[in-house]
Design a protein around this motif. Structure first.
Motif, short mmCIF file in Angstrom:
data_model
loop_
_atom_site.label_atom_id
_atom_site.label_comp_id
_atom_site.label_asym_id
_atom_site.label_seq_id
_atom_site.Cartn_x
_atom_site.Cartn_y
_atom_site.Cartn_z
N UNK A 131 0.89 -1.22 -0.08
CA UNK A 131 0.07 -0.03 -0.10
C UNK A 131 0.80 1.30 0.08
N UNK A 132 0.27 2.43 -0.74
CA UNK A 132 1.09 3.55 -0.61
C UNK A 132 1.12 4.07 0.76
N UNK A 192 -2.49 5.21 1.80
CA UNK A 192 -3.31 4.09 1.86
C UNK A 192 -3.03 3.25 3.11
N UNK A 242 5.77 4.11 -1.95
CA UNK A 242 5.46 2.83 -1.10
C UNK A 242 6.32 2.72 -0.06
N UNK A 259 4.91 -2.24 -6.09
CA UNK A 259 6.02 -2.00 -4.92
C UNK A 259 6.97 -2.80 -4.87
N UNK A 281 -2.58 -2.72 -11.35
CA UNK A 281 -2.76 -2.39 -9.99
C UNK A 281 -3.98 -1.42 -9.89
N UNK A 293 -8.11 -1.64 -8.68
CA UNK A 293 -8.46 -0.58 -7.35
C UNK A 293 -9.37 0.22 -8.05
#
Lengths: 291, 318
Positions: free
Chosen positions: A125-126, A129, A167, B274, B283, B287
């Protein structure tokens, strides 16, 4: 066996005994009543992490207390913290009661936010997020939670424009812990549990994080449980310091500490600050050598 | 002067794990292919009688590649490749649809894992050549037995890889999710599965390569009037003694596998930015498609809790 009277040591006051739930008039945020945790009871590798731990944290009106837990390594500090959080396998206790706001702890929940020493940012998740993860679990609408998330990213001293969509692996250790703290505080927990959150940071970042934490803590008014190996950190941050014994851990002493009046860096040069630090260091050194 | 150049070269080539530029990596790969081709050409050059390796064992490169148009046109190479691919894809997709949910469940709940472990054990160690006739008994001649063969060959591996990937996610992420208020289901769907997904994807990418090999086995048995596929073609060529064609197919298969693998690698990069950097197109797509569903849940479940400030209070940065 007579208890020594309360004594003043620099910034700290060593109470004559660790207060028990019966003695405290204000409502209790956290109380431990004779809590013992034994792993693998009855087997060859039986191990008692904490034995007969009793203490109480009161609900000081208008502000939460900042509690630091110090002790020799392996004395069960984390066990206390994780019992409050309701995390297995420390929860449930083998005997005794762990109460939060008068209710027995039955499991983990967002009212008791936790910040770990390891970087536990969700790698997939960033930053944004990650910070809004708890709100997402509450099903808060995306727009609303993103806005709140950006505010908290800003508050933590991160750059909303450039950092929000990074990230975790792109961040430094200090920044990762900022994210971890933000995603906990954004939920406005009643209790914040911190297990050596700054243990892996370099000394300078650590001091900055301490100042930031004090600032934010005043704002969110939560009770903080803070485990650390750094005595300076404990004396600077804590309103109260619990000093634990060797394993199986129990609470030996309770110290009340004057609130810090300036930044961590300046505070750590003052004689009364150092006096309290040296007192605790001597105690812990003695405990370590008695193992 | 010369010795220092040599030294530098040696240092460059013999330093442990020294990274290689992309260009150089490709160049080295091409060099390897050329070397193999040269070796092939050397041992098969000259008149048939004077060769190191006789033409009945190994035809020369020129003889082999001259058959390509025949293979392409008369033996419908593309159609056979597609038939084979279709079988592997359907069988493997089935294995994913069954294996991943079961594997994830087993990874999350050790009791489920303990219960299923005998099946997984058998599935992973079953002799596939022996299963093939069974598949024909059970699913009859035709497409079904080949698809199911791929399914049976891969489902146990997919399941155990998925379970392993979930179990390998550090417990601290579960603790973190719980203390942030995630429910058990949210912890599985928002934390465990996404964190394990790259590992599962990698494992499945490798498995697909293996499944592509298994299908040849299944295709070597043709009973009904189904279209052959590459494996069947090889059987025919063997019976007729068309060595060149067999060698060509053996060369074509890795090429097809390479194309598919590169496609999967692209998907992987786009799904997990990531880990692999980039903009994570897929991704974002995932989402975005989830947004309506999420909004619906917000409408149904979200109540502003008393402990949380609404956005317009003192929380704004001043």
């Amino acid at each position: 066996m007579s208890q020594p009277p309360a004594q003043v040591i620099g910034m700290g006051t060593v109470l004559d005994h660790v207060r028990t739930p019966q003695e405290v008039a204000l409502p209790h945020v956290v109380e431990f009543r004779n809590v013992t945790k034994t792993y693998n009871a009855g087997k060859a590798d039986e191990f008692t992490a904490i034995r007969d731990v009793t203490f109480v944290v009161e609900d000081v009106v208008g502000k939460g207390e900042f509690i630091c837990v110090l002790g020799p390594s392996g004395c069960g500090k984390s066990t206390i913290l994780r019992s409050i959080a309701g995390l297995e396998p420390q929860h449930p206790a083998t005997s005794g009661e762990v109460l939060v706001l008068g209710q027995p702890v039955v499991g983990p929940g967002s009212d008791r936010g936790m910040v770990f020493q390891d970087y536990t940012s969700f790698d997939h998740l960033t930053v944004l997020e990650n910070v809004t993860f708890g709100l997402e679990c509450l099903h808060m609408p995306r727009k609303q939670r993103d806005e709140l998330g950006r505010e908290w990213i800003h508050k933590m001293g991160l750059n909303v424009g450039t950092d929000a969509h990074k990230y975790p692996h792109e961040l430094s250790g200090g920044m990762r812990q900022r994210v971890a703290i933000a995603r906990t505080l954004i939920l406005k927990p009643r209790i914040i549990l911190m297990d050596e959150p700054f243990g892996a940071l370099d000394p300078l970042t650590r001091l900055n994080m301490q100042d930031l934490l004090v600032k934010l803590w005043k704002e969110v008014q939560a009770t903080v449980f803070f485990i650390t190996h750094s005595i300076e950190e404990a004396v600077f941050l804590g309103d109260r310091v619990y000093l634990m014994s060797n394993s199986p851990g129990t609470i030996l002493e309770e110290l009340k500490i004057e609130p810090a009046t300036c930044s961590a860096n300046e505070m750590q040069r003052q004689p009364k600050f150092l006096e309290a630090v040296y007192y605790i260091r001597d105690k812990i050194t003695k405990l370590e050598s008695n193992k | 002067m010369n010795s220092s150049l040599l030294n530098r070269l040696l240092r460059n080539w013999l330093t442990l794990r020294r990274p290689v530029s992309r260009l150089q990596a490709i160049g080295l790969g091409v060099a390897c292919i050329l070397l193999c081709l040269t070796g092939w050409w050397l041992i098969t050059q000259g008149a048939a009688e004077s060769r190191l390796v006789g033409p009945l064992t190994l035809p020369s490169p020129a003889e082999t590649f001259s058959r390509f148009s025949e293979l392409w046109n008369d033996f419908a190479l593309t159609r056979n490749v597609l038939v084979t691919l279709r079988r592997v894809s359907i069988g493997f997709a089935l294995a994913l649809m069954v294996g991943i949910p079961i594997g994830v469940t087993a990874g999350c709940f050790p009791r489920v894992h303990a219960f299923l472990s005998p099946l997984i054990m058998i599935g992973r160690n079953v002799p596939l050549a022996a299963v093939l006739p069974l598949m024909i008994f059970i699913f009859g001649a035709g497409e079904k037995n080949k698809v199911m063969f791929i399914f049976v060959a891969s489902v146990a591996f997919v399941t155990s890889d998925a379970a392993r990937a979930i179990m390998d996610v550090s417990a601290r992420y579960i603790d973190t999710a719980y203390t942030l208020g995630a429910s058990r289901w949210q912890t599985i769907s928002k934390v465990l599965v996404p964190l394990a997904a790259p590992t599962i994807f990698s494992a499945c990418r490798q498995m697909f390569g293996l499944a592509f090999g298994y299908i040849m086995l299944a295709e070597s048995i043709k009973i009904a009037d189904e279209v052959g596929g590459l494996g069947y073609q090889i059987q025919i060529f063997q019976r007729r003694g068309f060595r060149e064609h067999i060698y060509l197919i053996i060369l074509v298969i890795p090429l097809v596998a390479l194309v598919i693998d590169q496609l999967l690698a692209w998907i992987q990069r786009q799904l997990f930015p990531h880990l692999y950097g980039g903009d994570g197109m897929l991704r974002s797509l995932v989402r975005v498609t989830l947004i309506p569903w999420e909004s619906l849940k917000s409408l149904v479940f979200y109540r502003t809790p008393a402990s949380l400030p609404s956005v317009s209070t003192e929380e704004r940065p001043k």
